[in-house]
Motif scaffolding. Sequence first.
Motif, PDB file in Angstrom:
ATOM      1  N   THR A  89      42.941  40.729  34.657  1.00  0.00           N
ATOM      2  CA  THR A  89      43.114  40.366  36.077  1.00  0.00           C
ATOM      3  C   THR A  89      42.349  41.328  36.964  1.00  0.00           C
ATOM      4  N   PHE A 142      38.692  40.727  36.718  1.00  0.00           N
ATOM      5  CA  PHE A 142      38.345  39.479  37.419  1.00  0.00           C
ATOM      6  C   PHE A 142      38.205  39.726  38.915  1.00  0.00           C
ATOM      7  N   ILE A 143      39.187  40.442  39.459  1.00  0.00           N
ATOM      8  CA  ILE A 143      39.154  40.716  40.909  1.00  0.00           C
ATOM      9  C   ILE A 143      37.971  41.614  41.220  1.00  0.00           C
ATOM     10  N   LEU A 202      34.818  39.627  41.205  1.00  0.00           N
ATOM     11  CA  LEU A 202      34.816  38.773  42.389  1.00  0.00           C
ATOM     12  C   LEU A 202      34.385  39.582  43.609  1.00  0.00           C
ATOM     13  N   VAL A 258      30.990  39.249  45.807  1.00  0.00           N
ATOM     14  CA  VAL A 258      31.031  38.973  47.265  1.00  0.00           C
ATOM     15  C   VAL A 258      30.202  39.998  48.009  1.00  0.00           C
TER      16      VAL A 258
END
Lengths: 301, 793
Positions: free
Chosen positions: A6, A9-10, A13, A17
Amino acid sequence: MKNVITSVFILCLSVSVFAQAPVTLKFNIEKGKVNQLKNISKQNIQNTYNGMAFKTDVNSSTTTSFTLLSQENDVMRLEFKFDTIQSKTNSPMKSFETNSAKIAKKTEYLEKALNRFSTYTIIAKISTKGKFLGFENYKTFRDNVLGIMDSVPELKKDQIQKQVDSFLKESAVQTLIESLFAYMPENQVKKADQWETSYSIAGGGIAGMVFNTYTLDNVTDNNAQLSVKAELESVPSDNPNMSLDIKGNATGTLTVDMKTGIIITSQDKKHYEGNMTIKNQGNEMKMPMVIDAESNIIRLK
Amino acid sequence: MKYKIILVLFCLLTGNVFARKVITGTVVENESKKPVDAAQVDLLQLPDSVVAESIFTNTEGSFNLFKADTTKNYCVRIKFRFYKTETVPVVFKPGVRIISLGAVEIQPTSFNLKEITVNGSKIKVSELPDRTIYGISTDMKKTSTDGLDVLRKVPTVQVDYFNENITVEGKSNIKIEVDGISRDKSYLKKLHPSQIDKMEVITSPTGKYDADVDAVINIITNKEARYGLKGTVNAMLFPNSWDKYMARGGVSLDYGLKKISYSVSANGGVGQFDFINSMTRRAGTSLLQRDGTTNSQFGNGNVNAGFIYDPDDFNNLSVNLTYNGNGSTSKNNQFNSISENNIRSLNQTTNTSNNVSSGLNTSVYYKHRFDKKTEHAYEIETNVYTSLKNNNTTDFTNIILNLDSTELMRSPLQQEANDITSRSVNTRANYTLPFDSVYTFNTGVSANYSYNYIHNVSSRSNTPNLTYNDLRGSLYAELGKTFKKGNAKIGARLEVADVMINSSTPSTYVSPLPYVNGQYKFNDGNTLKLNYSSRVFRPSNSQLNPFVSYVDSLTESKGNPLLKPAYRHNFQLTNSIKFGKNKFSGTISPQLFFEYRSGLIQTITKQKDNTNTFVKVPENISNGYETGLNLSVYAQVFTVILNSNVRYYRSHTDKYQDQIKAIDRNSWSWNSQVMCPLPKDFRFFAVLSLNGPMINGQEVSQSAPFNLFGISKQFKNNSSLTFLAFNPFASKNFYSRSTIDNGTLYQRSESYMDLKRVFMINYSINFKVGKDVNVQKRTQEQNMEDSGIKLPF
């Protein structure tokens, strides 16, 4: 393990961005240089009258030139010339063509007005963010075009004046210009960002509002690829004889030169539905209407 | 945790999307409803009135505000110099994205110099070579009771408030048309004001019209306004006293459907007035002084019915039937004091005249258009008139008086009577062919036959009757051309008339009557017109009737069957200039004119042989001319409308026998009308008419200034109440004087109405009800063609 995945993944991300740098989209037009855009559109209008449906096809092409005269802070003074306004209309009642670049005959008064429309220039103030601020010399432009009324016979004056007003009134001329500039965001944007613009449109006695939502899809080779979803709604009219109650959607794409901010190419498709109401002697007649249209803009210079 | 990721993704991928609202509207002037350019429009956030957005309206008065946030409250504030600030609340509705405030009206401050609130009846003026077209505004229609009342407000046209006679620039032989169809005054009274679109005043009639017409008024109606049930009711009263009064009333109904409309109207009036007259006559050693009174009672009635049928855009048929009836009784009492070689005598004449006339007129009109867009068409019109009852009877007696005014001798009661039978048929056909939008060709023929028979009866002697037949044929052709800066029309009318009077050898009169009308437009506000026309004036039945009347024992009156038509050749050079705008605007038209007259018909008074009796007889007198300057001004100054015409001219008449000396005389006339709206739907108007001396053959006549003041109140139910005062400052109402002075005869006659205060009350109401369910398809197609097909997106 689940928590590690998790977090990764963040992190990915967030990296993805922050890896896209925001870009500034604004107009940066070279002073004195003539830019030219051509707008080609095809409309299919279906009206239902007394239970009978009849279709009208309108194919039009508008070539517009503009030149930056001066710029003060974020306000540009642009001189516009509508080099060619060409239209071909096929309807059950009649078919007709107009071409503002074609020299009109002595008694073709409407065509003579269109010739003048294409001859004289009009100066508009537009912000570098594409917001239309107003005309500088609209009245002079209007007087120049209306110079043909001196040669119009008295009995035809009212009719010709009405027809000329449909394309010469200030909001109609603004419509020809504003749609070519109203796509810039207020702030910096990055890929997948969205922003909104709105502007009014008018012509042929009808007024409406366009609500656009632009998305920056990509930036390649100093060109920005945008996609747009638009909604259109007609504005309640004060016209005692006729009103239009219409809503619709449009989708399209634009390619914008990031150096100047000017459109390179653009395509869109529109679909609108509604009712046209004719008023006469206190009676109203509603006619359902469906419009499908496609338009393309290409930069010629 | 999974749900937190989705929430983060959602927040990253979606931007803030607020519901967008647009506030739109237009700013218009309160009275004129015209859009206001450059008015400041502020979007104020409440409650602090912080300016969220500020823009200016464009030339259409419209504005769009994009920065409203639906979570806050707003109002829109509109500011414009010399106008009161207007504030409009903004109400957001769920699901509604465009908030339209509609037309926001702003009101001027107390005295607005920049943009005047105009509540006048401003007329739009357009010039053509042979006519001036006046566009009738909505305000004019709202403040008028019927078609005749609308005509009253048109420049160059005068409509008498008293007897409703129509004149154009002082000329009285006026032809009235409605949509090109011959009509009369009673038809105008039944026209609902909303039906009237424009009025054409043709002061230089072309060959299409009879040569004896001075001017033509053509009223163009709005065919769309024909639908539904309309009507007018009118009542007028001169309530001066039980024996001096006039009352008029009328009602009309008009029912219009898609293709046909029917109309019927009835008007009538009664009245009684007294007149005072006097005459001084000096011839040789004889001197006559006459003083008398006339009591006049009259009544009239008119019924008009017809229909107009438009089966399609190419054909038009109209049929109309009119009945007119008039009756009057006049009682005259005259005292004569005669001095001959210093010997004085007195006598008195009393007479009572009863006059009844009635007639029926039928008209049929048909027009066919070949093309909807051009004027290529032909039209045929036929009018048939027949008199029903038309006679005049005068009973009179002459009394010789002693010098103390007691009766010495009275003649038996005598009678003179005329019984008139008139029938006429008039047919005309016109064809118009425009080609290549530059040239237009018009041609037409007309035929007229009139039969008149007057049976004369006199208790004094056998008197000849009059049988008068007039068969007339006319042909005209004209060619018009449109230039870059103007247009011109040249044509000619040829009239051939066969006139037979009392079985005599018919006289044939051939009258070629050319005409030219040209117009040059310097620009939209300045035109120059040149007009030439020639006109014929034919003697009337009464002028031809050889009957000798002895009612006046000292003056015999008779007609002259040897009279010939008279001719006029008229030249006009007119410059029309539109001036000003907004608070001060109008049209000024100076005109130079010259009119040559030959064989004019005028009544001549001459001494009979070597007696003290005189004879009045119409004759074709010598030639003459009239030339001068005419100035017409139509202006709107703030809310006041001014309509004025000044004429200054020189008249010349050649010597005619011993009756008329060669004479040159300068004269002038000034007619003006002022209209001014007042608060609370009141309206003030005034009419002033001044005339200098006018030469009419042997006589020089002059009338007292005429002035009229009126105030009218318009009510919400389309009714109006008007109060008028006639000549409130005059000592003698409707005073007129005529003088003959030719070296052998001096005669001065005066008359005036025996009434100090003349005032009138008028109440009118017009209504329009009902809707036509079948909306014209042509109008819808026209609307779509003009505005709806080509859309801006």
